[in-house]
Scaffold this active site. Structure first.
Site, PDB file in Angstrom:
ATOM      1  N   CYS A 167      -5.521   5.328  -6.054  1.00 11.04           N
ATOM      2  CA  CYS A 167      -6.033   3.933  -5.766  1.00 11.04           C
ATOM      3  C   CYS A 167      -6.460   3.182  -6.856  1.00 11.04           C
ATOM      4  CB  CYS A 167      -7.535   4.116  -4.896  1.00 11.04           C
ATOM      5  SG  CYS A 167      -8.275   2.541  -4.477  1.00 11.04           S
ATOM      6  N   LEU A 168      -5.425   2.163  -6.839  1.00 12.62           N
ATOM      7  CA  LEU A 168      -5.700   1.188  -8.322  1.00 12.62           C
ATOM      8  C   LEU A 168      -6.699   0.304  -8.179  1.00 12.62           C
ATOM      9  CD1 LEU A 168      -1.938   0.615  -8.688  1.00 12.62           C
ATOM     10  CD2 LEU A 168      -3.363   2.206  -9.912  1.00 12.62           C
TER      11      LEU A 168
END
Length: 204
Positions: A157-158
């Site tokens: 998850c950026l």
């Protein structure tokens, strides 16, 4: 060497890149690569300094573009080679990566150090059919279910800053930029938390 591996002949099994550059700070302020990459305040100084040195790409071609994709792939490899050299100069190595012959599937290993110990993971990603308009989603399957900063299938998850920055920099940003701005900061933030939570064992 990484240089010779990166320029492997087309008929080779894959292209290997020994990556370097300490996984930059978690989240902080974004780079301004020469040649006009758009600015953002989301990545730390160390990350910005590295990304500023990675060559920007110019060919806007997806893997479906049979004529132009080889040119784009050549630019990708050139940028990755430069990234390797930049990080070697800093005596900091944090991943090894290779790709299939078409340059559409990438895989390798990445690692991070925490309190003097090394933690290493397998990683992989496929380039989206609309790449580079869409960014690659890096997967670390063995960490699935161990952190909330991950989607199903082990996709990391950026930060909220990554996607808009990527969109503003199409086609200038490539795989090297995705690793420097995405995977590196993610490892820097998540590995200490995973260690603290008792989810990780040291990898030699």
């Amino acid at each position: 060497s990484a240089m010779s591996a990166m320029s492997a002949e087309e008929g080779a099994e894959g292209v290997t890149v020994e990556e370097a550059g300490e996984a930059g700070g978690a989240g902080a302020e974004v780079p301004v690569p020469p040649g006009g990459a758009k600015k953002s305040k989301a990545f730390d100084k160390g990350t910005r300094a590295v990304v500023q040195k990675i060559p920007l790409l110019g060919v806007l071609a997806s893997p479906r573009d049979r004529e132009q994709w080889p040119k784009r792939l050549a630019e990708e490899l050139k940028a990755l080679i430069a990234f390797v050299e930049i990080n070697k100069e800093q005596d900091s190595d944090w991943f090894q990566i290779e790709c299939n012959q078409t340059g559409t599937h990438w895989f390798g290993r990445c690692w991070a150090y925490h309190e003097g110990l090394r933690y290493e993971f397998g990683m992989n990603f496929d380039l989206p059919v609309t790449y580079p308009n869409a960014f690659p989603e890096v997967c670390i399957p063995e960490l699935e279910g161990k952190t909330v900063k991950m989607y199903r299938g082990g996709k990391i998850c950026l930060t909220e800053h990554f996607q808009p920055l990527w969109k503003r920099n199409v086609p200038r940003f490539g795989i090297a930029h995705a690793l420097a701005l995405g995977l590196g900061p993610w490892l820097a933030a998540e590995v200490p938390a995973l260690v603290k939570g008792g989810y990780l064992n040291e990898k030699e």
